[in-house]
Design a protein around this motif. Structure first.
Motif, PDB file in Angstrom:
ATOM      1  N   GLY A 176       0.709  -1.323   0.048  1.00 52.76           N
ATOM      2  CA  GLY A 176      -0.071  -0.065  -0.076  1.00 52.76           C
ATOM      3  C   GLY A 176       0.699   1.355   0.019  1.00 52.76           C
ATOM      4  O   GLY A 176       0.424   2.304  -0.614  1.00 52.76           O
ATOM      5  N   TYR A 177       2.101   0.944   0.658  1.00 53.59           N
ATOM      6  CA  TYR A 177       2.890   2.401   0.782  1.00 53.59           C
ATOM      7  C   TYR A 177       4.472   2.488   0.022  1.00 53.59           C
ATOM      8  O   TYR A 177       4.916   3.348  -0.077  1.00 53.59           O
ATOM      9  CB  TYR A 177       2.882   2.737   2.275  1.00 53.59           C
ATOM     10  N   PHE A 178       4.555   1.282  -0.336  1.00 58.67           N
ATOM     11  CA  PHE A 178       6.106   1.438  -0.737  1.00 58.67           C
ATOM     12  C   PHE A 178       5.941   0.403  -2.036  1.00 58.67           C
ATOM     13  O   PHE A 178       6.896  -0.006  -2.409  1.00 58.67           O
ATOM     14  CB  PHE A 178       6.875   0.575   0.390  1.00 58.67           C
ATOM     15  N   ASP A 179       4.810   0.531  -2.898  1.00 60.91           N
ATOM     16  CA  ASP A 179       4.823  -0.294  -4.274  1.00 60.91           C
ATOM     17  C   ASP A 179       5.240  -1.335  -4.177  1.00 60.91           C
ATOM     18  O   ASP A 179       5.853  -2.194  -5.004  1.00 60.91           O
ATOM     19  CB  ASP A 179       5.509   0.565  -5.194  1.00 60.91           C
ATOM     20  N   GLY A 180       5.002  -2.127  -3.223  1.00 63.06           N
ATOM     21  CA  GLY A 180       5.611  -3.635  -2.980  1.00 63.06           C
ATOM     22  C   GLY A 180       6.968  -4.021  -2.654  1.00 63.06           C
ATOM     23  O   GLY A 180       7.477  -5.294  -2.883  1.00 63.06           O
ATOM     24  N   SER A 181       7.745  -2.819  -2.525  1.00 61.05           N
ATOM     25  CA  SER A 181       9.259  -3.000  -2.416  1.00 61.05           C
ATOM     26  C   SER A 181       9.490  -3.147  -0.998  1.00 61.05           C
ATOM     27  O   SER A 181       9.536  -2.002  -0.295  1.00 61.05           O
ATOM     28  CB  SER A 181       9.840  -1.703  -3.351  1.00 61.05           C
ATOM     29  N   PHE A 182      10.084  -4.460  -0.788  1.00 62.92           N
ATOM     30  CA  PHE A 182      10.863  -4.406   0.512  1.00 62.92           C
ATOM     31  C   PHE A 182      12.114  -3.543   0.728  1.00 62.92           C
ATOM     32  O   PHE A 182      12.240  -2.869   1.797  1.00 62.92           O
ATOM     33  CB  PHE A 182      11.309  -5.914   0.760  1.00 62.92           C
ATOM     34  N   LYS A 183      12.694  -3.261  -0.078  1.00 66.04           N
ATOM     35  CA  LYS A 183      13.705  -2.222  -0.208  1.00 66.04           C
ATOM     36  C   LYS A 183      13.456  -1.141   0.158  1.00 66.04           C
ATOM     37  O   LYS A 183      14.014  -0.196   0.906  1.00 66.04           O
ATOM     38  CB  LYS A 183      14.586  -2.390  -1.450  1.00 66.04           C
ATOM     39  N   SER A 184      12.246  -0.398  -0.494  1.00 64.92           N
ATOM     40  CA  SER A 184      11.753   1.014   0.008  1.00 64.92           C
ATOM     41  C   SER A 184      11.235   0.937   1.230  1.00 64.92           C
ATOM     42  O   SER A 184      11.390   1.923   2.191  1.00 64.92           O
ATOM     43  CB  SER A 184      10.660   1.304  -1.238  1.00 64.92           C
ATOM     44  N   LEU A 185      10.512  -0.408   1.859  1.00 67.41           N
ATOM     45  CA  LEU A 185      10.062  -0.237   3.333  1.00 67.41           C
ATOM     46  C   LEU A 185      11.581   0.068   4.126  1.00 67.41           C
ATOM     47  O   LEU A 185      11.294   0.629   5.155  1.00 67.41           O
ATOM     48  CB  LEU A 185       9.457  -1.605   3.295  1.00 67.41           C
ATOM     49  N   VAL A 186      12.263  -1.118   3.994  1.00 65.94           N
ATOM     50  CA  VAL A 186      13.621  -0.877   4.888  1.00 65.94           C
ATOM     51  C   VAL A 186      14.264   0.420   4.794  1.00 65.94           C
ATOM     52  O   VAL A 186      14.707   1.079   5.956  1.00 65.94           O
ATOM     53  CB  VAL A 186      14.536  -2.211   4.456  1.00 65.94           C
ATOM     54  N   SER A 187      14.216   1.005   3.528  1.00 63.42           N
ATOM     55  CA  SER A 187      15.085   2.491   3.279  1.00 63.42           C
ATOM     56  C   SER A 187      14.145   3.376   4.193  1.00 63.42           C
ATOM     57  O   SER A 187      14.881   4.131   4.736  1.00 63.42           O
ATOM     58  CB  SER A 187      14.854   2.586   2.148  1.00 63.42           C
ATOM     59  N   PHE A 188      12.930   3.280   4.197  1.00 66.67           N
ATOM     60  CA  PHE A 188      12.164   4.348   4.860  1.00 66.67           C
ATOM     61  C   PHE A 188      12.358   4.031   6.327  1.00 66.67           C
ATOM     62  O   PHE A 188      12.662   5.189   6.884  1.00 66.67           O
ATOM     63  CB  PHE A 188      10.789   4.188   4.549  1.00 66.67           C
ATOM     64  N   PHE A 189      12.420   2.901   6.795  1.00 67.92           N
ATOM     65  CA  PHE A 189      12.676   2.787   8.448  1.00 67.92           C
ATOM     66  C   PHE A 189      13.953   3.159   8.853  1.00 67.92           C
ATOM     67  O   PHE A 189      14.181   3.558   9.731  1.00 67.92           O
ATOM     68  CB  PHE A 189      12.296   1.353   8.646  1.00 67.92           C
ATOM     69  N   VAL A 190      14.885   3.019   7.900  1.00 68.42           N
ATOM     70  CA  VAL A 190      16.452   3.428   7.919  1.00 68.42           C
ATOM     71  C   VAL A 190      16.330   4.811   8.045  1.00 68.42           C
ATOM     72  O   VAL A 190      17.027   5.372   9.126  1.00 68.42           O
ATOM     73  CB  VAL A 190      17.388   2.855   7.077  1.00 68.42           C
ATOM     74  N   LYS A 191      15.933   5.662   7.202  1.00 69.22           N
ATOM     75  CA  LYS A 191      15.921   6.918   7.267  1.00 69.22           C
ATOM     76  C   LYS A 191      15.178   7.685   8.250  1.00 69.22           C
ATOM     77  O   LYS A 191      15.462   8.355   9.227  1.00 69.22           O
ATOM     78  CB  LYS A 191      15.414   7.657   5.882  1.00 69.22           C
ATOM     79  N   GLU A 192      13.741   7.195   8.528  1.00 63.48           N
ATOM     80  CA  GLU A 192      13.090   7.825   9.367  1.00 63.48           C
ATOM     81  C   GLU A 192      13.462   7.553  10.869  1.00 63.48           C
ATOM     82  O   GLU A 192      12.995   8.236  12.070  1.00 63.48           O
ATOM     83  CB  GLU A 192      11.586   7.218   9.270  1.00 63.48           C
ATOM     84  N   ASN A 193      13.901   6.635  11.125  1.00 64.86           N
ATOM     85  CA  ASN A 193      14.508   5.949  12.587  1.00 64.86           C
ATOM     86  C   ASN A 193      15.731   5.951  12.722  1.00 64.86           C
ATOM     87  O   ASN A 193      16.371   5.767  13.952  1.00 64.86           O
ATOM     88  CB  ASN A 193      14.068   4.368  12.841  1.00 64.86           C
ATOM     89  N   LYS A 194      16.349   6.747  11.910  1.00 64.20           N
ATOM     90  CA  LYS A 194      17.993   6.949  12.066  1.00 64.20           C
ATOM     91  C   LYS A 194      18.820   5.886  12.612  1.00 64.20           C
ATOM     92  O   LYS A 194      19.477   5.806  13.615  1.00 64.20           O
ATOM     93  CB  LYS A 194      18.188   8.172  12.801  1.00 64.20           C
ATOM     94  N   MET A 195      18.548   4.864  11.922  1.00 67.52           N
ATOM     95  CA  MET A 195      19.209   3.349  12.303  1.00 67.52           C
ATOM     96  C   MET A 195      20.939   3.631  12.108  1.00 67.52           C
ATOM     97  O   MET A 195      21.268   4.081  11.048  1.00 67.52           O
ATOM     98  CB  MET A 195      18.782   2.093  11.230  1.00 67.52           C
TER      99      MET A 195
END
Length: 120
Positions: free
Chosen positions: A85-104
């Motif tokens: 629904g939010y990342f066009d089915g891309s696991f890479k986009s999902l992980v990238s979002f969490f990395v950026k937003e959560n400052k991993m």
């Protein structure tokens, strides 16, 4: 999975997954303050039965409720719905979002990669 759950339904399911088989009263006891009314919890559990997330068995004059769908299955399907629904089915986009937003940091990312490699 036929449907997503509301926040209240998920809260009840968390208790059911934890207790596995329980009464409405015991569900209420596990919920945080302010405790919902007995009828409210009972209604939500009946809705969960209709959605085929919960089953029940009669014990004496009461009922014990149990999850039909396990937590891992629901979590996996919810994550896929989020990803699609939010990342066009891309696991890479999902992980990238969490990395950026959560400052991993690098150590956390390496830990995640180790877990991924264990599964492979």
């Amino acid at each position: 999975m036929k449907t997503q759950l509301t926040k209240a339904e998920e809260q009840i399911m968390q208790v059911l997954w934890d207790l596995q088989e329980t009464s409405v009263k015991d569900v209420i006891d596990k919920l945080p303050e302010p405790k919902p009314a007995y009828n409210t919890v009972s209604t939500i559990i009946r809705i969960l039965e209709t959605k085929e997330f919960v089953g029940h068995k009669q014990v004496g004059r009461g009922y014990l409720y149990y999850p039909i769908i396990d937590k891992e299955t629901y979590s996996n399907q919810s994550l896929h719905k989020l990803m699609n629904g939010y990342f066009d089915g891309s696991f890479k986009s999902l992980v990238s979002f969490f990395v950026k937003e959560n400052k991993m940091d690098v150590a956390e990312l390496e830990s995640i990669l180790k877990e991924v490699n264990k599964v492979k």
